[in-house]
Design a protein around this motif. Structure first.
Motif, PDB file in Angstrom:
ATOM      1  N   VAL A 149       0.864  -1.186   0.000  1.00  0.00           N
ATOM      2  CA  VAL A 149       0.000   0.000   0.000  1.00  0.00           C
ATOM      3  C   VAL A 149       0.900   1.235   0.000  1.00  0.00           C
ATOM      4  N   GLU A 150       0.688   2.125  -0.959  1.00  0.00           N
ATOM      5  CA  GLU A 150       1.526   3.332  -1.012  1.00  0.00           C
ATOM      6  C   GLU A 150       1.094   4.331   0.064  1.00  0.00           C
ATOM      7  N   THR A 151      -0.225   4.573   0.140  1.00  0.00           N
ATOM      8  CA  THR A 151      -0.713   5.558   1.116  1.00  0.00           C
ATOM      9  C   THR A 151      -1.793   4.947   1.991  1.00  0.00           C
ATOM     10  N   LEU A 152      -1.456   4.725   3.235  1.00  0.00           N
ATOM     11  CA  LEU A 152      -2.450   4.207   4.186  1.00  0.00           C
ATOM     12  C   LEU A 152      -3.526   5.275   4.405  1.00  0.00           C
ATOM     13  N   TYR A 153      -4.737   4.825   4.700  1.00  0.00           N
ATOM     14  CA  TYR A 153      -5.851   5.771   4.863  1.00  0.00           C
ATOM     15  C   TYR A 153      -5.537   6.823   5.937  1.00  0.00           C
ATOM     16  N   ASN A 154      -4.920   6.386   7.039  1.00  0.00           N
ATOM     17  CA  ASN A 154      -4.636   7.353   8.118  1.00  0.00           C
ATOM     18  C   ASN A 154      -3.465   8.284   7.795  1.00  0.00           C
ATOM     19  N   LYS A 155      -2.831   8.078   6.640  1.00  0.00           N
ATOM     20  CA  LYS A 155      -1.722   8.963   6.247  1.00  0.00           C
ATOM     21  C   LYS A 155      -2.151   9.874   5.087  1.00  0.00           C
ATOM     22  N   LYS A 156      -3.371   9.623   4.581  1.00  0.00           N
ATOM     23  CA  LYS A 156      -3.872  10.436   3.462  1.00  0.00           C
ATOM     24  C   LYS A 156      -4.280  11.798   3.991  1.00  0.00           C
ATOM     25  N   GLY A 157      -3.802  12.841   3.373  1.00  0.00           N
ATOM     26  CA  GLY A 157      -4.156  14.181   3.826  1.00  0.00           C
ATOM     27  C   GLY A 157      -5.648  14.455   3.735  1.00  0.00           C
ATOM     28  N   ASN A 158      -6.305  13.814   2.756  1.00  0.00           N
ATOM     29  CA  ASN A 158      -7.724  14.135   2.540  1.00  0.00           C
ATOM     30  C   ASN A 158      -8.676  13.035   3.008  1.00  0.00           C
ATOM     31  N   ALA A 159      -8.200  12.138   3.875  1.00  0.00           N
ATOM     32  CA  ALA A 159      -9.104  11.103   4.404  1.00  0.00           C
ATOM     33  C   ALA A 159     -10.192  11.797   5.222  1.00  0.00           C
ATOM     34  N   LYS A 160     -11.434  11.486   4.909  1.00  0.00           N
ATOM     35  CA  LYS A 160     -12.516  12.247   5.544  1.00  0.00           C
ATOM     36  C   LYS A 160     -12.966  11.674   6.880  1.00  0.00           C
ATOM     37  N   TYR A 161     -12.752  10.384   7.039  1.00  0.00           N
ATOM     38  CA  TYR A 161     -13.436   9.748   8.173  1.00  0.00           C
ATOM     39  C   TYR A 161     -12.494   9.111   9.188  1.00  0.00           C
ATOM     40  N   ASN A 162     -11.229   9.487   9.126  1.00  0.00           N
ATOM     41  CA  ASN A 162     -10.306   8.957  10.117  1.00  0.00           C
ATOM     42  C   ASN A 162     -10.458   9.778  11.394  1.00  0.00           C
ATOM     43  N   GLY A 163     -10.107   9.251  12.525  1.00  0.00           N
ATOM     44  CA  GLY A 163     -10.177  10.051  13.746  1.00  0.00           C
ATOM     45  C   GLY A 163     -10.604   9.218  14.921  1.00  0.00           C
ATOM     46  N   ARG A 164     -11.224   9.886  15.890  1.00  0.00           N
ATOM     47  CA  ARG A 164     -11.695   9.130  17.056  1.00  0.00           C
ATOM     48  C   ARG A 164     -13.032   9.726  17.454  1.00  0.00           C
ATOM     49  N   THR A 165     -14.076   9.298  16.765  1.00  0.00           N
ATOM     50  CA  THR A 165     -15.396   9.884  16.986  1.00  0.00           C
ATOM     51  C   THR A 165     -16.283   8.877  17.708  1.00  0.00           C
ATOM     52  N   ILE A 166     -17.004   9.365  18.699  1.00  0.00           N
ATOM     53  CA  ILE A 166     -17.908   8.433  19.398  1.00  0.00           C
ATOM     54  C   ILE A 166     -19.349   8.616  18.919  1.00  0.00           C
ATOM     55  N   LYS A 167     -19.539   9.604  18.030  1.00  0.00           N
ATOM     56  CA  LYS A 167     -20.871   9.829  17.458  1.00  0.00           C
ATOM     57  C   LYS A 167     -20.790   9.595  15.950  1.00  0.00           C
ATOM     58  N   PRO A 168     -21.929   9.281  15.313  1.00  0.00           N
ATOM     59  CA  PRO A 168     -21.898   9.084  13.861  1.00  0.00           C
ATOM     60  C   PRO A 168     -21.447  10.353  13.138  1.00  0.00           C
ATOM     61  N   VAL A 169     -20.818  10.147  12.012  1.00  0.00           N
ATOM     62  CA  VAL A 169     -20.307  11.279  11.223  1.00  0.00           C
ATOM     63  C   VAL A 169     -21.102  11.364   9.921  1.00  0.00           C
ATOM     64  N   GLU A 170     -21.561  12.569   9.601  1.00  0.00           N
ATOM     65  CA  GLU A 170     -22.355  12.783   8.396  1.00  0.00           C
ATOM     66  C   GLU A 170     -21.505  12.687   7.138  1.00  0.00           C
ATOM     67  N   SER A 171     -22.158  12.663   5.987  1.00  0.00           N
ATOM     68  CA  SER A 171     -21.434  12.595   4.711  1.00  0.00           C
ATOM     69  C   SER A 171     -20.581  13.845   4.515  1.00  0.00           C
ATOM     70  N   MET A 172     -19.349  13.610   4.139  1.00  0.00           N
ATOM     71  CA  MET A 172     -18.419  14.711   3.839  1.00  0.00           C
ATOM     72  C   MET A 172     -18.213  14.820   2.329  1.00  0.00           C
ATOM     73  N   MET A 173     -19.187  14.352   1.592  1.00  0.00           N
ATOM     74  CA  MET A 173     -19.123  14.436   0.124  1.00  0.00           C
ATOM     75  C   MET A 173     -18.804  15.849  -0.339  1.00  0.00           C
ATOM     76  N   TRP A 174     -19.283  16.853   0.403  1.00  0.00           N
ATOM     77  CA  TRP A 174     -19.045  18.256   0.026  1.00  0.00           C
ATOM     78  C   TRP A 174     -17.551  18.579  -0.074  1.00  0.00           C
ATOM     79  N   ARG A 175     -16.700  17.748   0.533  1.00  0.00           N
ATOM     80  CA  ARG A 175     -15.254  18.012   0.441  1.00  0.00           C
ATOM     81  C   ARG A 175     -14.646  17.505  -0.862  1.00  0.00           C
ATOM     82  N   ASN A 176     -15.420  16.682  -1.606  1.00  0.00           N
ATOM     83  CA  ASN A 176     -14.937  16.248  -2.926  1.00  0.00           C
ATOM     84  C   ASN A 176     -15.126  17.399  -3.911  1.00  0.00           C
ATOM     85  N   GLU A 177     -14.250  17.466  -4.881  1.00  0.00           N
ATOM     86  CA  GLU A 177     -14.424  18.522  -5.893  1.00  0.00           C
ATOM     87  C   GLU A 177     -15.166  17.938  -7.072  1.00  0.00           C
ATOM     88  N   PHE A 178     -16.337  18.431  -7.358  1.00  0.00           N
ATOM     89  CA  PHE A 178     -17.088  17.995  -8.550  1.00  0.00           C
ATOM     90  C   PHE A 178     -18.119  19.049  -8.918  1.00  0.00           C
TER      91      PHE A 178
END
Ligand code: DCP
Length: 178
Positions: A149-178
């Motif tokens: 694996v070249e880039t692990l998810y936790n090393k990707k600058g733009n990974a949207k859902y990495n972290g330590r959340t105890i509550k559900p996380v909403e869609s971060m689709m808005w961070r994609n460029e389209f």
């Protein structure tokens, strides 16, 4: 190839798979059972917009449970925080939840090598059904990944859902460029 119970245990011992809280009794033949965390969320707006940040309201599942209604998308979260450093984790439903008409993900069951967080569940139901915090809700299975694996998810600058959340996380689709 899917990891067997023995292989999952070996990876847990090595620290390449982390599941917290962890209990040996939830380890199946080739999977690990995960449980519904106490927070749910629903979107504030009925009409969602894939280009916008759609905000959510969080609420706690009461002791007596909460009745899901068809036609509403609920975001849930696993009690378990997981890290998977060398395999591809997949979140799957359980036959017993499926038989109650509960879906726990909408289209995305795959995780990434390097994903570190609780899992957000996209919950919908076929008919009204009462659910409870702490109930078994799904299972994690682990695939062997072919190649480096070249880039692990936790090393990707733009990974949207990495972290330590105890509550559900909403869609971060808005961070994609389209
Ligand atoms: N039902 C699911 C499915 C996945 N994930 C987690 C594990 C994945 O490693 C991470 C990202 O999933 P995707 O790659 O499918 O999501 P995106 O492509 O939208 O996000 P990104 O751009 O961050 O990769 O989200 C989750 O919490 N709940």
């Amino acid at each position: 190839m899917i990891l067997s119970d023995k292989r999952i245990l070996e990876e847990i011992e090595k620290g390449t798979i982390v599941i917290a809280p962890y209990d040996r009794k939830y380890l199946g033949t080739n999977s690990y059972d995960v449980h519904l965390g106490k927070y749910l969320a629903t979107y504030k707006d009925r009409v969602l917009d894939a280009r916008k940040h759609n905000e959510i309201d969080h609420f706690e599942i009461p002791e007596e449970g909460f009745v899901l209604q068809p036609g509403t998308l609920y975001l849930g979260v696993t009690e378990e925080y997981t890290e998977t450093h060398a395999h591809v984790p997949f979140l799957e439903g359980k036959s017993s939840t499926g038989r109650l008409g509960i879906d726990i993900h909408a289209t995305a069951g795959k995780g990434d090598v390097g994903f570190c967080n609780t899992w957000t569940l996209e919950i919908s139901c076929a008919q009204p059904v009462r659910i409870y915090a702490g109930m078994p809700i799904g299972q994690l299975i682990y695939f062997v990944v072919e190649g480096e694996v070249e880039t692990l998810y936790n090393k990707k600058g733009n990974a949207k859902y990495n972290g330590r959340t105890i509550k559900p996380v909403e869609s971060m689709m808005w961070r994609n460029e389209f």
